[in-house]
Every structure is written in structure tokens, then in C-alpha cells.
Motif scaffolding. Structure first.
Motif, mmCIF file in Angstrom:
data_model
loop_
_atom_site.group_PDB
_atom_site.id
_atom_site.type_symbol
_atom_site.label_atom_id
_atom_site.label_comp_id
_atom_site.label_asym_id
_atom_site.label_seq_id
_atom_site.Cartn_x
_atom_site.Cartn_y
_atom_site.Cartn_z
ATOM 1 N N SER A 14 2.495 -28.607 -22.475
ATOM 2 C CA SER A 14 3.279 -28.999 -23.640
ATOM 3 C C SER A 14 2.552 -28.602 -24.915
ATOM 4 O O SER A 14 1.383 -28.942 -25.098
ATOM 5 C CB SER A 14 3.512 -30.515 -23.634
ATOM 6 N N ASP A 15 3.275 -27.911 -25.812
ATOM 7 C CA ASP A 15 2.653 -27.549 -27.084
ATOM 8 C C ASP A 15 2.643 -28.730 -28.051
ATOM 9 O O ASP A 15 2.208 -28.608 -29.193
ATOM 10 C CB ASP A 15 3.357 -26.339 -27.705
ATOM 11 N N LYS A 16 3.107 -29.892 -27.584
ATOM 12 C CA LYS A 16 3.021 -31.104 -28.385
ATOM 13 C C LYS A 16 1.748 -31.888 -28.075
ATOM 14 O O LYS A 16 1.527 -32.961 -28.642
ATOM 15 C CB LYS A 16 4.249 -31.986 -28.137
ATOM 16 N N HIS A 17 0.961 -31.364 -27.165
ATOM 17 C CA HIS A 17 -0.286 -32.018 -26.775
ATOM 18 C C HIS A 17 -1.466 -31.072 -26.956
ATOM 19 O O HIS A 17 -1.347 -29.858 -26.751
ATOM 20 C CB HIS A 17 -0.230 -32.461 -25.308
ATOM 21 N N HIS A 18 -2.587 -31.620 -27.336
ATOM 22 C CA HIS A 18 -3.855 -30.902 -27.339
ATOM 23 C C HIS A 18 -4.648 -31.292 -26.100
ATOM 24 O O HIS A 18 -4.365 -32.311 -25.464
ATOM 25 C CB HIS A 18 -4.689 -31.239 -28.575
ATOM 26 N N TYR A 19 -5.647 -30.462 -25.801
ATOM 27 C CA TYR A 19 -6.591 -30.846 -24.753
ATOM 28 C C TYR A 19 -7.998 -30.535 -25.236
ATOM 29 O O TYR A 19 -8.218 -29.693 -26.117
ATOM 30 C CB TYR A 19 -6.295 -30.129 -23.425
ATOM 31 N N GLY A 20 -8.942 -31.226 -24.638
ATOM 32 C CA GLY A 20 -10.354 -30.970 -24.911
ATOM 33 C C GLY A 20 -11.163 -31.556 -23.779
ATOM 34 O O GLY A 20 -10.609 -31.993 -22.769
ATOM 35 N N LYS A 21 -12.478 -31.550 -23.933
ATOM 36 C CA LYS A 21 -13.343 -32.080 -22.872
ATOM 37 C C LYS A 21 -14.238 -33.192 -23.414
ATOM 38 O O LYS A 21 -14.667 -33.168 -24.567
ATOM 39 C CB LYS A 21 -14.212 -30.973 -22.274
ATOM 40 N N THR A 22 -14.515 -34.114 -22.529
ATOM 41 C CA THR A 22 -15.478 -35.160 -22.848
ATOM 42 C C THR A 22 -16.886 -34.583 -22.767
ATOM 43 O O THR A 22 -17.101 -33.472 -22.275
ATOM 44 C CB THR A 22 -15.375 -36.328 -21.862
ATOM 45 N N ASP A 23 -17.822 -35.373 -23.219
ATOM 46 C CA ASP A 23 -19.233 -35.027 -23.093
ATOM 47 C C ASP A 23 -19.596 -34.719 -21.639
ATOM 48 O O ASP A 23 -20.382 -33.821 -21.352
ATOM 49 C CB ASP A 23 -20.058 -36.208 -23.611
ATOM 50 N N SER A 24 -18.968 -35.447 -20.704
ATOM 51 C CA SER A 24 -19.268 -35.285 -19.273
ATOM 52 C C SER A 24 -18.414 -34.217 -18.600
ATOM 53 O O SER A 24 -18.388 -34.117 -17.381
ATOM 54 C CB SER A 24 -19.105 -36.624 -18.545
ATOM 55 N N ASN A 25 -17.697 -33.428 -19.407
ATOM 56 C CA ASN A 25 -16.962 -32.246 -18.938
ATOM 57 C C ASN A 25 -15.646 -32.578 -18.248
ATOM 58 O O ASN A 25 -15.172 -31.817 -17.408
ATOM 59 C CB ASN A 25 -17.827 -31.389 -18.006
ATOM 60 N N LYS A 26 -15.028 -33.678 -18.617
ATOM 61 C CA LYS A 26 -13.714 -34.016 -18.090
ATOM 62 C C LYS A 26 -12.632 -33.596 -19.083
ATOM 63 O O LYS A 26 -12.758 -33.846 -20.289
ATOM 64 C CB LYS A 26 -13.624 -35.515 -17.818
ATOM 65 N N VAL A 27 -11.566 -32.983 -18.565
ATOM 66 C CA VAL A 27 -10.464 -32.549 -19.417
ATOM 67 C C VAL A 27 -9.611 -33.753 -19.810
ATOM 68 O O VAL A 27 -9.240 -34.577 -18.976
ATOM 69 C CB VAL A 27 -9.596 -31.497 -18.694
ATOM 70 N N VAL A 28 -9.304 -33.843 -21.119
ATOM 71 C CA VAL A 28 -8.466 -34.909 -21.650
ATOM 72 C C VAL A 28 -7.270 -34.283 -22.361
ATOM 73 O O VAL A 28 -7.429 -33.354 -23.160
ATOM 74 C CB VAL A 28 -9.243 -35.790 -22.652
ATOM 75 N N VAL A 29 -6.074 -34.772 -22.055
ATOM 76 C CA VAL A 29 -4.844 -34.326 -22.708
ATOM 77 C C VAL A 29 -4.314 -35.484 -23.541
ATOM 78 O O VAL A 29 -4.288 -36.634 -23.079
ATOM 79 C CB VAL A 29 -3.802 -33.878 -21.664
ATOM 80 N N PHE A 30 -3.867 -35.190 -24.781
ATOM 81 C CA PHE A 30 -3.413 -36.256 -25.672
ATOM 82 C C PHE A 30 -2.393 -35.704 -26.668
ATOM 83 O O PHE A 30 -2.424 -34.516 -27.011
ATOM 84 C CB PHE A 30 -4.607 -36.871 -26.427
ATOM 85 N N PRO A 31 -1.449 -36.531 -27.141
ATOM 86 C CA PRO A 31 -0.459 -36.077 -28.123
ATOM 87 C C PRO A 31 -1.136 -35.622 -29.408
ATOM 88 O O PRO A 31 -2.114 -36.224 -29.863
ATOM 89 C CB PRO A 31 0.405 -37.320 -28.362
ATOM 90 N N LYS A 32 -0.592 -34.570 -29.995
ATOM 91 C CA LYS A 32 -1.164 -34.031 -31.219
ATOM 92 C C LYS A 32 -1.017 -35.001 -32.385
ATOM 93 O O LYS A 32 -0.027 -35.725 -32.502
ATOM 94 C CB LYS A 32 -0.465 -32.721 -31.596
ATOM 95 N N GLY A 33 -2.042 -34.973 -33.249
ATOM 96 C CA GLY A 33 -1.970 -35.646 -34.533
ATOM 97 C C GLY A 33 -2.124 -34.594 -35.613
ATOM 98 O O GLY A 33 -1.522 -33.518 -35.552
#
Length: 473
Positions: free
Chosen positions: A427-446
Motif C-alpha cells: 500500500s502506498d498509504k503506508h511506510h515501512y522501516g526497520k527497528t534497531d533489531s532489524n525487524k520490518v515495521v509497516v505503519f500508516p503514513k503521516g
């Protein structure tokens, strides 16, 4: 079978296809080069070096294979499946060669180094073969082909690090980049071709590494991944002070470039990772608390046959130190081989028990694939039936999936600092990134931008992905 990992959707899609070069137009009279990269992160980093070398000589690059005057495949030889994938890909080039007879097709990397002239003899389409230490010679090799010859250079160097070459960032999202800190490997694991395809271990000088990382930060990058077959054995002799810089010291130097530059690294070898490295990681907030520590097996007899030079007890002691110094939240991942030569059912159970004791965040898991020329291929029969290998691998994967879920569930309700890497693939309405421990996190864009740090509260998870929402810092 291929290596398998409990992956997020974003990671799965990234690994399902080869990495393809992007467009960098230079002098068209030398033609356009198309590059596909397969295998490990080191191969992707090497393709960026190759691109830099060719662009500096006047070549352009293209992401459209039909436009290419030269097609290069940067290959992996770690498993039979990896080489079969390349051979299958070459068959698809027959139609291209029929329409464009003058197109040059070249094989680079580990498969080129392992098979050498056999590639030209067996794959009639192949015009050029270049090993991992021969990339500076590529313009000369391409000149030879212009004169109607086949071209090959598989010389392995004891000095080459490409430390003076600024890579062209083909595989970057503009946020993170690979930085090679060493090449080759001196660990003669009996199952592995890397010492034969990448040569002896040598470390890149500290000055050029810090310069590259600093340049990346100034260009807007916010994460570097320091690469080596065994980063913990990094050592560089400083000619000015006659002192040796080790990996812990390199980490400290890199972390001090800027607090906003995240540092990751791979791969560590259990016999070499030291408490000094762990304490350095603990000292700097921007060194990510994530360690890839291949186990390969949980049984001492199999580890000895593999020539891993450590025992199960040694390995578990290293895990204990990681947890004690970096905390229970430090991400730990593994490599495990199912069905190595003569492995019994009881020894397989030892591996499952190791996974249960450690509870890794994720792992790369594969069946044993005999590689010609390795010590294991010469000394031990590949005597575990394929169906047994496959069943054992399935049991390992199922257990790891369970543990990945457990480790992810621990973070539900927690607030994590995330480096925004891009749009979610779903979804282009969500961003993703990684935690310090290298886990992928998906969350709604702000209002956040790619390349910024944000804080995300974890609301739920799958075995491969965390799902969250933005919160105020």
C-alpha cells in the motif's frame, strides 16, 4: 533447495528476483551495459563497483535489457540451485543473441571463478568470464571481445579490496547502502566454496571506509551495512602508527561519523566475535543491536565435520554474552544446514534443540548442497536422502517460524525508533522501516519523509512483520 528465511512481505519480494542495474548514461560510443546481480549482499556491492569502473571508462548502463550492448550476470556459487538459476537465465538470452549477434554476454563473480573456462566451453553464449578480483580489468576484457575473441580473467588477488573505487549505488533506496570492509575468507568450512571463489581474506584500509561512510551520510544516506565474509576478523595495520585496527575499533570510528548514521554489519563468525565488539555495540546507540551469527548445526560431531572450529557449548556461550551485554531485545539471526553428510536423526534433533534454546528472531535455512571441489565433497559422501533433508528442513523452518512469532509478539505495545525506508509494497498509504533489531515495521503514513527517524508503537505482528502506528517522539 534454496535458502529460506522467515521474511516480511517486503523482504520476500526483494529476494524473489535478481537486482537489476539502473540507468547511468555516459558515452554511448562504448555502449550500454545491463547488469543482473544474484546471491549475497557482497555480490550486490560488487555490482556497484563494476558499474563505477565501467562508467569511468565511458560506458553507460541501462535497466532495459533490449537496449544493452553488454549483458553481465553477477553470480553466486554457494549452492547448486544458484548456479542452475544462472544457466536457466542464459537460455533466455538465446533469443536476444539471435536478434542482436554483437551483444556481449558476460558472467561475473563466484560462479565465474569456480567454473572458469568451463563456462565458455559449456555455455556457448558466454563471451566473457571475470572473477571477483578481476573487475578492474573489465574494460580490457570488453576490448578483447570487440576484436572477436573470448575473454577471461579469474586471477585471485591477495591485495585487491577496491577501496579506492566509489561505488555507483545501484541497489539503494537512498536511505541505506552497502560498504565492503574486507574480501575473501580464511575459514575453510568444509561445505563452502567461498575461499576458492573469493580468495584469501584481506581487510580494506580504515581511512577509505570512513571516507565512504562519511560521504554517504553527507549525501543523505542514514544507514550503512558493513560487509565481509567474517567481519569479526577485520584487521588493518595503520602505517602511520604501526598499530592494528580491529573490528571493534572500526565500529567505533564509523559510529562517531554522526549519531544519525545507523551502523549494521554482517556476517559474524562464532569463533571470532568478541566481547569487545559487543561492548562497543552497547556503547553507541547508532550501532544497531542485531547480530547474524550462523550456527550451521547444533551437534558437535557435525560441526567438526563442517570444520566450523567451535563447539555447541562455545556457540551458546557467545549467545549468552550477546544477551548479557546487549540485552534480550538484541536481534539474533542464524544460518542452519539440514542434512549435512552423515547427519543422524538424533543430530538433527540437536539442531532443533539449539533453535529452541536460543529462540532466534529469524534465520536462513537450507538443505546441504554438495559443492564440487570443497573438502566435504572430497572427504564425505552426500548420503542423507533428499526426502529426509527436505523433511528436516521443514521441521527447522516450522520451528523458526514459531520462534519468530514469539520474538515479534514481545514487541507488541512497545514504542520503537524506526528509520523510514520507503513505501510498503502492499500500500502506498503506508511506510515501512526497520527497528534497531532489524525487524520490518509497516505503519500508516503521516507527515514523515523517507530517510527520517520516527517513533512507532507496535500494535500487532505476523511472523515476519510488525504492524504499528506513528506516535509523538
Amino acid at each position: 533447495m534454496q535458502a529460506l528465511k522467515v521474511l516480511s512481505t517486503e523482504e520476500k519480494e526483494a529476494l524473489d528476483s535478481p537486482r537489476i542495474s539502473t540507468d547511468f548514461t555516459q558515452s554511448d560510443y562504448l555502449g550500454k551495459v545491463y547488469i543482473e546481480s544474484y546471491g549475497c549482499q557482497m555480490n550486490f556491492a560488487d555490482s556497484e563497483v563494476v558499474t563505477s569502473i565501467l562508467i569511468n571508462k565511458g560506458y553507460g548502463t541501462t535497466s532495459n535489457i533490449s537496449e544493452a550492448d553488454t549483458i553481465l550476470l553477477n553470480t553466486c556459487a554457494i549452492r547448486d540451485n544458484a548456479e542452475n538459476k544462472i544457466r536457466h537465465r542464459l537460455q533466455a538470452f538465446k533469443a536476444i543473441k539471435a536478434k542482436k549477434p554483437d551483444v556481449t554476454i558476460g558472467i561475473l563473480g563466484c560462479m565465474a571463478e569456480r567454473l572458469k573456462t568451463k563456462l565458455i566451453e559449456e555455455e556457448k553464449l558466454v563471451d566473457l568470464v571475470a572473477g571477483p578480483d578481476s573487475y578492474r580489468d573489465l574494460p580490457n576484457l570488453l576490448d578483447q571481445i570487440e576484436n572477436g575473441q573470448k575473454a577471461i580473467n579469474v586471477f585471485l588477488s591477495k591485495e585487491e579490496t577496491y577501496g579506492d573505487i566509489e561505488p555507483v549505488r545501484l541497489h539503494s533506496n537512498g536511505v541505506g547502502a552497502f560498504v565492503s570492509i574486507m574480501r575473501g575468507c580464511d575459514n575453510m568450512c568444509s561445505f563452502c566454496v567461498v575461499p576458492f571463489t573469493r580468495g584469501r581474506e584481506r581487510s580494506r584500509d580504515l581511512v577509505s571506509i570512513i571516507h565512504e561512510c562519511t560521504t554517504l551520510f553527507n549525501q543523505g544516506y542514514r544507514e550503512v551495512n558493513l560487509l565481509g565474509q567474517n567481519v569479526d576478523s577485520y584487521h588493518w595495520n595503520n602505517p602511520d602508527s604501526n598499530e592494528t585496527v580491529n573490528f571493534a575499533q572500526l565500529l567505533a570510528h564509523t559510529a562517531q561519523i554522526h549519531p544519525d548514521l545507523r551502523i549494521r554489519f554482517s556476517t559474524s563468525h562464532p569463533k571470532d566475535i568478541t566481547d569487545e565488539v559487543l561492548h562497543t555495540m552497547a556503547r553507541f546507540e547508532n550501532i544497531c543491536k542485531n547480530i547474524h551469527l550462523p550456527a550451521q548445526s547444533g551437534n558437535n560431531r557435525i560441526l567438526e565435520l563442517m570444520n566450523r572450529t567451535y563447539t555447541r557449548e562455545w556457540y551458546l556461550d557467545r549467545i549468552k554474552s550477546i544477551r548479557a551485554i546487549l540485552g534480550e531485545d538484541c536481534g539474533i539471526s542464524h544460518d542452519v544446514i539440514a542434512g549435512f553428510c552423515s547427519e543422524t536423526e538424533e543430530e538433527h534433533q540437536d539442531t532443533l534443540a539449539l533453535l529452541t534454546e536460543v529462540q532466534y528472531d529469524f534465520g536462513y535455512m537450507f538443505t546441504y548442497s554438495e559443492r564440487p571441489g570443497t573438502p566435504a565433497a572430497k572427504k564425505y559422501p552426500d548420503d542423507v536422502p533428499d526426502d529426509v533433508k527436505s523433511r528436516r528442513l521443514s521441521e527447522i523452518i516450522d520451528l523458526q517460524r514459531k520462534h519468530s512469532g514469539i520474538r515479534n509478539e514481545r514487541l507488541i505495545g512497545r514504542i520503537e525508533k524506526i528509520l523510514v525506508e520507503g513505501n510498503s509494497k502492499k500500500s502506498d498509504k503506508h511506510h515501512y522501516g526497520k527497528t534497531d533489531s532489524n525487524k520490518v515495521v509497516v505503519f500508516p503514513k503521516g507527515t514523515e519523509q523517507i530517510g527520517e527517524y520516527v517513533y512507532v508503537k507496535v500494535l500487532s505482528c505476523t511472523t515476519g512483520t510488525l504492524i504499528g502506528e506513528l506516535v509523538n517522539s
